[in-house]
Design a protein around this motif. Structure first.
Motif, PDB file in Angstrom:
ATOM      1  N   VAL A 326       0.829  -1.204   0.000  1.00 14.75           N
ATOM      2  CA  VAL A 326       0.000   0.000   0.000  1.00 14.75           C
ATOM      3  C   VAL A 326       0.865   1.257   0.000  1.00 14.75           C
ATOM      4  CG1 VAL A 326      -1.683   1.324   1.363  1.00 14.75           C
ATOM      5  CG2 VAL A 326      -1.981  -1.140   1.067  1.00 14.75           C
ATOM      6  N   ASN A 327       1.960   1.189   0.751  1.00 10.95           N
ATOM      7  CA  ASN A 327       2.959   2.271   0.762  1.00 10.95           C
ATOM      8  C   ASN A 327       2.343   3.643   1.081  1.00 10.95           C
ATOM      9  OD1 ASN A 327       5.591   3.259   0.539  1.00 10.95           O
ATOM     10  ND2 ASN A 327       5.342   3.737  -1.641  1.00 10.95           N
ATOM     11  N   GLY A 328       1.418   3.655   2.041  1.00 13.29           N
ATOM     12  CA  GLY A 328       0.858   4.913   2.505  1.00 13.29           C
ATOM     13  C   GLY A 328      -0.198   5.534   1.614  1.00 13.29           C
ATOM     14  N   ALA A 329      -0.649   4.826   0.578  1.00 17.31           N
ATOM     15  CA  ALA A 329      -1.644   5.387  -0.341  1.00 17.31           C
ATOM     16  C   ALA A 329      -2.989   5.616   0.338  1.00 17.31           C
ATOM     17  CB  ALA A 329      -1.813   4.473  -1.551  1.00 17.31           C
ATOM     18  N   PHE A 330      -3.279   4.828   1.355  1.00 15.66           N
ATOM     19  CA  PHE A 330      -4.508   4.989   2.121  1.00 15.66           C
ATOM     20  C   PHE A 330      -4.318   4.335   3.491  1.00 15.66           C
ATOM     21  CE2 PHE A 330      -4.989   1.262  -0.662  1.00 15.66           C
ATOM     22  CZ  PHE A 330      -5.228   0.247   0.257  1.00 15.66           C
ATOM     23  N   GLU A 331      -5.255   4.584   4.382  1.00 10.15           N
ATOM     24  CA  GLU A 331      -5.188   4.002   5.719  1.00 10.15           C
ATOM     25  C   GLU A 331      -5.643   2.546   5.675  1.00 10.15           C
ATOM     26  OE1 GLU A 331      -7.229   4.387  10.162  1.00 10.15           O
ATOM     27  OE2 GLU A 331      -7.609   5.957   8.652  1.00 10.15           O
ATOM     28  N   VAL A 332      -4.836   1.673   6.234  1.00 15.34           N
ATOM     29  CA  VAL A 332      -5.180   0.252   6.313  1.00 15.34           C
ATOM     30  C   VAL A 332      -5.750  -0.038   7.694  1.00 15.34           C
ATOM     31  CG1 VAL A 332      -4.308  -2.118   6.251  1.00 15.34           C
ATOM     32  CG2 VAL A 332      -3.399  -0.395   4.657  1.00 15.34           C
ATOM     33  N   GLY A 333      -6.913  -0.685   7.718  1.00 12.73           N
ATOM     34  CA  GLY A 333      -7.522  -1.102   8.976  1.00 12.73           C
ATOM     35  C   GLY A 333      -7.542  -2.611   9.088  1.00 12.73           C
ATOM     36  N   ILE A 334      -7.791  -3.116  10.278  1.00 12.70           N
ATOM     37  CA  ILE A 334      -7.915  -4.559  10.469  1.00 12.70           C
ATOM     38  C   ILE A 334      -9.041  -4.843  11.456  1.00 12.70           C
ATOM     39  CG2 ILE A 334      -6.139  -4.598  12.293  1.00 12.70           C
ATOM     40  CD1 ILE A 334      -5.370  -7.419  11.213  1.00 12.70           C
ATOM     41  N   LEU A 335      -9.861  -5.830  11.109  1.00 13.24           N
ATOM     42  CA  LEU A 335     -10.988  -6.249  11.947  1.00 13.24           C
ATOM     43  C   LEU A 335     -10.704  -7.615  12.549  1.00 13.24           C
ATOM     44  CD1 LEU A 335     -13.890  -5.517   9.428  1.00 13.24           C
ATOM     45  CD2 LEU A 335     -13.425  -4.233  11.509  1.00 13.24           C
ATOM     46  N   PRO A 336     -11.200  -7.889  13.742  1.00  8.87           N
ATOM     47  CA  PRO A 336     -11.118  -9.248  14.270  1.00  8.87           C
ATOM     48  C   PRO A 336     -11.863 -10.216  13.344  1.00  8.87           C
ATOM     49  CG  PRO A 336     -11.732  -7.706  15.993  1.00  8.87           C
ATOM     50  CD  PRO A 336     -11.838  -6.960  14.699  1.00  8.87           C
ATOM     51  N   MET A 337     -11.522 -11.480  13.395  1.00  9.86           N
ATOM     52  CA  MET A 337     -12.176 -12.490  12.577  1.00  9.86           C
ATOM     53  C   MET A 337     -13.682 -12.447  12.791  1.00  9.86           C
ATOM     54  SD  MET A 337     -11.753 -14.831  10.365  1.00  9.86           S
ATOM     55  CE  MET A 337     -12.821 -16.041   9.597  1.00  9.86           C
ATOM     56  N   VAL A 338     -14.418 -12.513  11.687  1.00 14.15           N
ATOM     57  CA  VAL A 338     -15.878 -12.497  11.782  1.00 14.15           C
ATOM     58  C   VAL A 338     -16.385 -13.869  12.210  1.00 14.15           C
ATOM     59  CG1 VAL A 338     -16.125 -10.680  10.053  1.00 14.15           C
ATOM     60  CG2 VAL A 338     -16.119 -13.078   9.329  1.00 14.15           C
ATOM     61  N   SER A 339     -17.609 -13.901  12.726  1.00 15.54           N
ATOM     62  CA  SER A 339     -18.225 -15.162  13.133  1.00 15.54           C
ATOM     63  C   SER A 339     -18.992 -15.766  11.964  1.00 15.54           C
ATOM     64  CB  SER A 339     -19.155 -14.936  14.324  1.00 15.54           C
ATOM     65  OG  SER A 339     -20.139 -13.970  14.018  1.00 15.54           O
ATOM     66  N   ALA A 340     -19.391 -17.017  12.116  1.00 13.09           N
ATOM     67  CA  ALA A 340     -20.025 -17.742  11.020  1.00 13.09           C
ATOM     68  C   ALA A 340     -21.402 -17.195  10.675  1.00 13.09           C
ATOM     69  CB  ALA A 340     -20.124 -19.225  11.378  1.00 13.09           C
ATOM     70  N   THR A 341     -22.183 -16.821  11.684  1.00 11.30           N
ATOM     71  CA  THR A 341     -23.560 -16.384  11.448  1.00 11.30           C
ATOM     72  C   THR A 341     -23.821 -15.042  12.106  1.00 11.30           C
ATOM     73  OG1 THR A 341     -24.566 -17.323  13.448  1.00 11.30           O
ATOM     74  CG2 THR A 341     -24.198 -18.826  11.606  1.00 11.30           C
ATOM     75  N   GLU A 342     -25.046 -14.624  12.035  1.00  9.55           N
ATOM     76  CA  GLU A 342     -25.449 -13.338  12.615  1.00  9.55           C
ATOM     77  C   GLU A 342     -25.652 -13.420  14.121  1.00  9.55           C
ATOM     78  OE1 GLU A 342     -25.494 -10.600  11.103  1.00  9.55           O
ATOM     79  OE2 GLU A 342     -26.193 -10.759   9.055  1.00  9.55           O
ATOM     80  N   GLU A 343     -25.477 -14.598  14.701  1.00 13.04           N
ATOM     81  CA  GLU A 343     -25.774 -14.780  16.119  1.00 13.04           C
ATOM     82  C   GLU A 343     -24.845 -13.980  17.030  1.00 13.04           C
ATOM     83  OE1 GLU A 343     -28.446 -16.363  17.229  1.00 13.04           O
ATOM     84  OE2 GLU A 343     -28.956 -16.661  15.120  1.00 13.04           O
ATOM     85  N   GLY A 344     -23.717 -13.576  16.519  1.00 13.07           N
ATOM     86  CA  GLY A 344     -22.818 -12.759  17.334  1.00 13.07           C
ATOM     87  C   GLY A 344     -21.564 -13.499  17.751  1.00 13.07           C
ATOM     88  N   LYS A 345     -20.580 -12.728  18.211  1.00  9.99           N
ATOM     89  CA  LYS A 345     -19.277 -13.276  18.562  1.00  9.99           C
ATOM     90  C   LYS A 345     -19.218 -13.657  20.040  1.00  9.99           C
ATOM     91  CE  LYS A 345     -17.399  -9.537  16.879  1.00  9.99           C
ATOM     92  NZ  LYS A 345     -16.433  -8.521  16.427  1.00  9.99           N
ATOM     93  N   CYS A 346     -18.382 -14.633  20.330  1.00 13.17           N
ATOM     94  CA  CYS A 346     -18.195 -15.017  21.725  1.00 13.17           C
ATOM     95  C   CYS A 346     -17.087 -14.153  22.328  1.00 13.17           C
ATOM     96  CB  CYS A 346     -17.846 -16.502  21.829  1.00 13.17           C
ATOM     97  SG  CYS A 346     -16.203 -16.908  21.228  1.00 13.17           S
ATOM     98  N   THR A 347     -16.682 -14.468  23.529  1.00 15.59           N
ATOM     99  CA  THR A 347     -15.699 -13.639  24.224  1.00 15.59           C
ATOM    100  C   THR A 347     -14.267 -14.121  24.004  1.00 15.59           C
ATOM    101  OG1 THR A 347     -16.050 -14.982  26.207  1.00 15.59           O
ATOM    102  CG2 THR A 347     -17.307 -12.930  26.018  1.00 15.59           C
ATOM    103  N   GLY A 348     -14.080 -15.064  23.104  1.00 20.11           N
ATOM    104  CA  GLY A 348     -12.740 -15.568  22.843  1.00 20.11           C
ATOM    105  C   GLY A 348     -12.172 -15.039  21.543  1.00 20.11           C
ATOM    106  N   GLU A 349     -10.912 -15.352  21.309  1.00 20.46           N
ATOM    107  CA  GLU A 349     -10.236 -14.970  20.076  1.00 20.46           C
ATOM    108  C   GLU A 349      -9.600 -16.221  19.485  1.00 20.46           C
ATOM    109  OE1 GLU A 349     -10.260 -12.082  18.704  1.00 20.46           O
ATOM    110  OE2 GLU A 349     -10.784 -10.656  20.273  1.00 20.46           O
ATOM    111  N   PRO A 350      -9.894 -16.520  18.222  1.00 19.31           N
ATOM    112  CA  PRO A 350      -9.286 -17.707  17.604  1.00 19.31           C
ATOM    113  C   PRO A 350      -7.789 -17.509  17.395  1.00 19.31           C
ATOM    114  CG  PRO A 350     -10.513 -16.435  15.977  1.00 19.31           C
ATOM    115  CD  PRO A 350     -10.803 -15.809  17.304  1.00 19.31           C
ATOM    116  N   ALA A 351      -7.041 -18.572  17.588  1.00 15.57           N
ATOM    117  CA  ALA A 351      -5.584 -18.493  17.512  1.00 15.57           C
ATOM    118  C   ALA A 351      -5.072 -18.993  16.175  1.00 15.57           C
ATOM    119  CB  ALA A 351      -4.969 -19.312  18.638  1.00 15.57           C
ATOM    120  N   GLY A 352      -3.980 -18.380  15.735  1.00 17.20           N
ATOM    121  CA  GLY A 352      -3.299 -18.833  14.533  1.00 17.20           C
ATOM    122  C   GLY A 352      -1.805 -18.646  14.716  1.00 17.20           C
ATOM    123  N   GLY A 353      -1.054 -19.045  13.704  1.00 16.77           N
ATOM    124  CA  GLY A 353       0.368 -18.782  13.744  1.00 16.77           C
ATOM    125  C   GLY A 353       1.233 -19.961  14.126  1.00 16.77           C
ATOM    126  N   THR A 354       2.471 -19.646  14.476  1.00 18.80           N
ATOM    127  CA  THR A 354       3.506 -20.660  14.683  1.00 18.80           C
ATOM    128  C   THR A 354       4.078 -20.583  16.091  1.00 18.80           C
ATOM    129  OG1 THR A 354       4.103 -20.639  12.346  1.00 18.80           O
ATOM    130  CG2 THR A 354       5.767 -21.453  13.880  1.00 18.80           C
TER     131      THR A 354
END
Length: 484
Positions: A326-354
């Protein structure tokens, strides 16, 4: 006394030489030896004295070699080498050497087939494979060394629950520790969102991704609403974000082994899986997304940078690539992972990585060195260095609070602060299924997405059945081959 007596003999001989030379014409005393002969004798005695007084310096034992197998590429190995060099210079007991062993599946296959004596003392592993490592003979859980550690490990104590819990077994024992915590989420063009009137805080589900993509494309703001890093990992991340357990025995987290995939037999699970696949199908049928399977680095990120795509589902370790492009062309944002349905998110955070894990090679000194390095790499500046270079999250509060990481947040990626706000409020309720066949599970999930994306008329009920059948077969085979 030995050193003193030798010096006294040397002094006496020196005086005798002087008296002899000066007394040749003296008072009738007998003649002394010739000067050359006397000098030779003095030299010989001096050499003997030096030999007697010389103390041999004890040889310092060579540091124990701690070999680290990894599937990180050249760039990340280069960043890690800085941490390794710092550790090697900080003490003299251990020397860490990192070795590339191919891609993740190649390294896993190699470590599973290697004789114990030839195993590394340290190895990299994906967080979703923790259950597999916990039961494997080639892995020695960190907990054994943690219990014997009298110095303590404050960074571990200040690791967020959602991260620490992902590296524990069902009894809460620490199996490994993250070297690079990769948080799943949605990168987005914040400028474009503002122009289109989209509130990122209201993008919480797969349906929300569809609605935002349609508004962005139909409104002429971009060509594609979203692109996807093609991996079955995100399938479980979305289910976990919602707190939906797709396997029996509480996703394998209650201490009982997983024996059944619930994709078809549990209504809530079925509806969530169907909802996700339906969104993938609609996005592709209406050409609202970059085709699934596109290379995120070579195809999707360049389209994000050019404005031809507004969002990308990926992991936070991709941040450096996104920001550089992007090199500063615009502001980059990041959202937490979305949930599967409209029922809403739980209080945890899914893990990834090494994570980093101790290889059970039978050499206790090497394995202790591996533990000491894992601790060292988690400290504030060490962990922060790797995080800011790669885009991985700082795994604990000390790393986040370090000068290096705070400079990164303020000057490079301010939007990432929202991720830590979410982590601080989270618990460990969104853990990955504790299942040793995670690779087969991810492959089945990815195939389901590919099938739905490729065919607008695909029968999603049949797609789910195929995925469930494939996963169930892997579960049954593993349990039969590894009886409790």
């Amino acid at each position: 006394m030995k050193r003193y007596d030798a010096a006294r003999r040397s002094m006496a001989l020196g005086m005798a030489v002087m008296m002899g030379v000066g007394g040749i014409t003296g008072c009738g005393q007998k003649e002394t030896k010739p000067a050359a002969e006397t000098t030779k004798e003095v030299t010989e005695v001096s050499e003997q004295t030096a030999a007697e007084t010389k103390t041999e310096a004890p040889e310092q034992a060579a540091p124990e070699e701690v070999v680290w197998w990894t599937y990180f590429g050249d760039a990340n190995i280069g960043y890690l080498q800085t941490v390794i060099d710092s550790f090697n210079e900080s003490q003299s007991e251990y020397h860490v050497t990192i070795e590339y062993q191919g891609k993740q599946d190649e390294m896993n296959a190699k470590i599973q087939s290697t004789a114990q004596k030839d195993l590394p003392a340290l190895f990299s592993g994906a967080v979703e494979n923790v259950a597999m490592y916990a039961e494997a003979d080639y892995c020695k859980p960190i907990q054994e060394y943690l219990d014997a550690d009298t110095e303590g490990w404050p960074e571990l104590d200040h690791t967020w629950d959602a991260i620490r819990g992902a590296y524990c077994d069902t009894q809460g024992n620490q199996v490994g520790y993250p070297i690079g915590y990769s948080y799943p989420g949605i990168y987005y063009n914040a400028d474009m969102f503002r122009e289109a009137g989209i509130d990122p805080a209201e993008v919480n589900s797969f349906q929300d991704l569809y609605d935002a993509s349609k508004k962005l494309v139909d409104g002429g703001f971009t060509t594609y609403g979203i692109g996807f890093h093609p991996d079955g990992f995100y399938f479980n991340a979305a289910l976990g974000r919602e707190g939906i357990k797709a396997y029996n025995n509480d996703n394998g987290l209650n201490g009982e082994r997983i024996t059944q995939c619930l994709y078809e037999t549990d209504e809530a699970v079925y509806n969530a899986v169907y909802s996700m696949l339906e969104v993938y199908q609609k996005l592709h049928a209406e050409e609202l997304c970059v085709p699934y399977g596109s290379d995120y680095q070579a195809e999707i990120i360049p389209q994000i940078a050019s404005g031809d795509c507004a969002m990308m589902m990926g992991v936070v370790s991709m941040t450096t690539k996104v920001l550089d492009s992007v090199n500063g062309a615009f502001e980059v944002g990041i959202l937490p992972m979305v949930s599967a349905t409209e029922e809403g998110k739980c209080t945890g955070e899914p893990a990834g990585g090494t994570g980093t894990f101790i290889g059970n090679n039978g050499n206790e000194k090497q394995m202790q060195g591996a533990y000491e390095f894992i601790k060292y790499a988690s400290t504030g500046e060490s962990a922060a260095h790797f995080a800011v270079k790669t885009g991985y999250l700082a795994p604990n509060q000390e790393a986040y609070d370090s000068e290096t990481y705070q400079t990164y947040v303020k000057e490079t990626f301010p939007a990432v602060a929202s991720v830590y706000d979410s982590l601080a409020k989270s618990d460990d309720s969104a853990l990955n299924p504790y299942i040793p066949i995670s690779n087969e599970m991810k492959a089945a999930n990815k195939f389901a997405i590919e099938t739905a994306a490729a065919d607008s008329k695909a029968d999603l009920k049949q797609v789910i059945h195929t995925a469930a059948e494939s996963i169930q077969e892997a579960i049954d085979l593993y349990n039969q081959s590894n009886p409790e």
